[in-house]
Design a protein around this motif. Structure first.
Motif, PDB file in Angstrom:
ATOM      1  N   GLN A   1       0.882  -1.159   0.031  1.00 48.61           N
ATOM      2  CA  GLN A   1      -0.096   0.037   0.220  1.00 48.61           C
ATOM      3  C   GLN A   1       0.870   1.255   0.080  1.00 48.61           C
ATOM      4  OE1 GLN A   1      -1.879  -1.554   3.806  1.00 48.61           O
ATOM      5  NE2 GLN A   1      -3.703  -0.687   2.661  1.00 48.61           N
ATOM      6  N   ARG A   2       0.512   2.260  -0.828  1.00 49.42           N
ATOM      7  CA  ARG A   2       1.158   3.672  -0.572  1.00 49.42           C
ATOM      8  C   ARG A   2       0.314   4.168   0.556  1.00 49.42           C
ATOM      9  NH1 ARG A   2       4.119   5.491  -4.067  1.00 49.42           N
ATOM     10  NH2 ARG A   2       3.533   7.729  -3.931  1.00 49.42           N
ATOM     11  N   PHE A   3       0.983   4.491   1.629  1.00 49.21           N
ATOM     12  CA  PHE A   3       0.405   5.472   2.774  1.00 49.21           C
ATOM     13  C   PHE A   3      -0.434   6.494   2.737  1.00 49.21           C
ATOM     14  CE2 PHE A   3       4.822   6.900   3.078  1.00 49.21           C
ATOM     15  CZ  PHE A   3       4.541   8.401   3.299  1.00 49.21           C
ATOM     16  N   GLU A   4       0.077   7.387   1.482  1.00 53.02           N
ATOM     17  CA  GLU A   4      -0.544   8.675   1.442  1.00 53.02           C
ATOM     18  C   GLU A   4      -1.905   8.286   0.544  1.00 53.02           C
ATOM     19  OE1 GLU A   4       2.790   8.221  -1.913  1.00 53.02           O
ATOM     20  OE2 GLU A   4       2.172   7.418  -0.021  1.00 53.02           O
ATOM     21  N   ASP A   5      -2.124   7.150  -0.046  1.00 60.51           N
ATOM     22  CA  ASP A   5      -3.477   6.958  -0.529  1.00 60.51           C
ATOM     23  C   ASP A   5      -4.238   6.496   0.563  1.00 60.51           C
ATOM     24  OD1 ASP A   5      -2.377   7.325  -3.166  1.00 60.51           O
ATOM     25  OD2 ASP A   5      -1.859   5.111  -3.359  1.00 60.51           O
ATOM     26  N   GLU A   6      -4.059   6.186   1.883  1.00 61.09           N
ATOM     27  CA  GLU A   6      -4.967   5.526   2.813  1.00 61.09           C
ATOM     28  C   GLU A   6      -5.129   6.654   3.897  1.00 61.09           C
ATOM     29  OE1 GLU A   6      -6.064   2.696   2.316  1.00 61.09           O
ATOM     30  OE2 GLU A   6      -4.896   2.234   0.540  1.00 61.09           O
ATOM     31  N   ILE A   7      -4.242   7.802   4.084  1.00 62.95           N
ATOM     32  CA  ILE A   7      -4.162   8.589   5.146  1.00 62.95           C
ATOM     33  C   ILE A   7      -4.436   9.913   4.906  1.00 62.95           C
ATOM     34  CG2 ILE A   7      -3.016   9.310   7.358  1.00 62.95           C
ATOM     35  CD1 ILE A   7      -1.181   6.909   6.930  1.00 62.95           C
ATOM     36  N   ARG A   8      -5.509  10.754   5.552  1.00 60.47           N
ATOM     37  CA  ARG A   8      -5.676  11.910   5.361  1.00 60.47           C
ATOM     38  C   ARG A   8      -5.892  12.695   6.686  1.00 60.47           C
ATOM     39  NH1 ARG A   8      -4.147  11.283   1.332  1.00 60.47           N
ATOM     40  NH2 ARG A   8      -5.037  11.192  -0.747  1.00 60.47           N
ATOM     41  N   ASP A   9      -5.179  14.072   6.551  1.00 51.71           N
ATOM     42  CA  ASP A   9      -5.311  14.970   7.792  1.00 51.71           C
ATOM     43  C   ASP A   9      -4.992  14.323   9.159  1.00 51.71           C
ATOM     44  OD1 ASP A   9      -6.846  16.742   6.328  1.00 51.71           O
ATOM     45  OD2 ASP A   9      -8.836  15.761   6.377  1.00 51.71           O
ATOM     46  N   ALA A  10      -3.717  13.603   9.041  1.00 52.93           N
ATOM     47  CA  ALA A  10      -2.880  13.581  10.141  1.00 52.93           C
ATOM     48  C   ALA A  10      -2.457  14.784  10.941  1.00 52.93           C
ATOM     49  CB  ALA A  10      -1.848  12.625  10.019  1.00 52.93           C
ATOM     50  N   ASP A  11      -2.596  14.568  12.402  1.00 53.44           N
ATOM     51  CA  ASP A  11      -1.983  16.100  13.111  1.00 53.44           C
ATOM     52  C   ASP A  11      -0.329  15.754  13.043  1.00 53.44           C
ATOM     53  OD1 ASP A  11      -4.554  17.174  14.337  1.00 53.44           O
ATOM     54  OD2 ASP A  11      -4.775  15.128  14.964  1.00 53.44           O
ATOM     55  N   VAL A  12       0.110  14.760  13.142  1.00 52.34           N
ATOM     56  CA  VAL A  12       1.341  14.491  13.327  1.00 52.34           C
ATOM     57  C   VAL A  12       2.024  13.522  12.489  1.00 52.34           C
ATOM     58  CG1 VAL A  12       3.402  13.933  15.013  1.00 52.34           C
ATOM     59  CG2 VAL A  12       1.578  15.541  15.628  1.00 52.34           C
ATOM     60  N   VAL A  13       3.076  13.501  11.971  1.00 48.41           N
ATOM     61  CA  VAL A  13       3.891  12.425  11.509  1.00 48.41           C
ATOM     62  C   VAL A  13       4.944  12.369  12.058  1.00 48.41           C
ATOM     63  CG1 VAL A  13       4.840  11.293   9.352  1.00 48.41           C
ATOM     64  CG2 VAL A  13       2.849  12.383   9.124  1.00 48.41           C
ATOM     65  N   ILE A  14       5.519  11.056  12.634  1.00 52.02           N
ATOM     66  CA  ILE A  14       6.816  10.714  13.104  1.00 52.02           C
ATOM     67  C   ILE A  14       7.363  10.105  12.169  1.00 52.02           C
ATOM     68  CG2 ILE A  14       7.999   9.696  15.225  1.00 52.02           C
ATOM     69  CD1 ILE A  14       6.307  12.029  15.949  1.00 52.02           C
ATOM     70  N   ASP A  15       8.604  10.709  11.662  1.00 51.34           N
ATOM     71  CA  ASP A  15       9.250  10.262  10.609  1.00 51.34           C
ATOM     72  C   ASP A  15      10.503   9.224  11.139  1.00 51.34           C
ATOM     73  OD1 ASP A  15      10.544   9.394   8.177  1.00 51.34           O
ATOM     74  OD2 ASP A  15      11.706  11.157   8.238  1.00 51.34           O
ATOM     75  N   LEU A  16      10.606   8.045  11.062  1.00 51.00           N
ATOM     76  CA  LEU A  16      11.821   7.377  11.575  1.00 51.00           C
ATOM     77  C   LEU A  16      12.332   6.461  10.307  1.00 51.00           C
ATOM     78  CD1 LEU A  16      10.041   5.940  14.766  1.00 51.00           C
ATOM     79  CD2 LEU A  16      11.908   7.975  14.826  1.00 51.00           C
ATOM     80  N   VAL A  17      12.270   6.940   9.053  1.00 51.30           N
ATOM     81  CA  VAL A  17      12.481   6.293   7.814  1.00 51.30           C
ATOM     82  C   VAL A  17      13.390   7.226   7.296  1.00 51.30           C
ATOM     83  CG1 VAL A  17      11.753   5.267   5.843  1.00 51.30           C
ATOM     84  CG2 VAL A  17      10.453   4.761   8.048  1.00 51.30           C
ATOM     85  N   GLY A  18      12.598   8.613   6.691  1.00 52.68           N
ATOM     86  CA  GLY A  18      13.381   9.412   6.016  1.00 52.68           C
ATOM     87  C   GLY A  18      13.238   9.207   4.664  1.00 52.68           C
ATOM     88  N   GLY A  19      14.144   9.851   3.627  1.00 54.46           N
ATOM     89  CA  GLY A  19      14.083   9.815   2.475  1.00 54.46           C
ATOM     90  C   GLY A  19      12.916  10.220   1.462  1.00 54.46           C
TER      91      GLY A  19
END
Length: 166
Positions: free
Chosen positions: A90-108
């Motif tokens: 899945q592409r997460f950006e196709d599944e998620i909308r209007d998040a308050d916060v993203v915690i990025d532990l991957v980068g790139g």
């Protein structure tokens, strides 16, 4: 910095917690200022920091969306994620909308695509790399990068908080 080892942890576990768990704590509470009822996306939710972040967010009453590979989906659910996105199918950006916060532990590329899932004014917090300031400005988001400081005060706050209602 010296602290008592919680009796519920082995010495190996206790040795890793101050860096890993405090990094998760700092991302969620010190940097993002996440509150109950908000939605957080945690990239790398099955990793060391991600696993703690999922548990801490869940316990704080935050709607938690984790991203992980196929083999780790059940683990991330067991940790408390409300939703788990399989990044291999899945592409997460196709599944998620209007998040308050993203915690990025991957980068790139994951970090770049993360701006698409934030609500206007949402926060992207990364412990991996500095978020693109131009993308942030276009999305009216509040990006931050930080490097964990395993301070004794952070460890003590985490221990005190984890003892509440346990």
């Amino acid at each position: 910095m010296i602290s008592r080892k919680p009796t519920s942890l082995t010495y190996v576990e206790a040795a890793s917690v101050p860096v890993i768990a405090v990094t998760a704590w700092q991302a969620l509470f010190d940097q993002a200022h996440i509150k109950a009822g908000q939605t957080v996306v945690i990239h790398g939710a099955a990793g060391n920091v991600g696993a703690y972040a999922v548990q801490l967010a869940h316990r704080a009453g935050v709607r938690t969306i984790g991203t992980a590979g196929t083999d780790d989906i059940s683990v991330v659910r067991e940790l408390g994620a409300n939703t788990v996105i399989d990044v291999q199918t899945q592409r997460f950006e196709d599944e998620i909308r209007d998040a308050d916060v993203v915690i990025d532990l991957v980068g790139g590329e994951t970090q770049v695509r993360s701006f698409q899932v934030l609500r206007r004014g949402g926060k992207l917090i990364s412990s991996v790399s500095r978020p693109d300031q131009h993308l942030a400005q276009d999305m009216a988001s509040k990006p931050r990068s930080f490097w964990s400081t395993s301070q004794g005060s952070g460890w003590r706050r985490l221990l005190a908080w984890s003892m509440v209602d346990s």
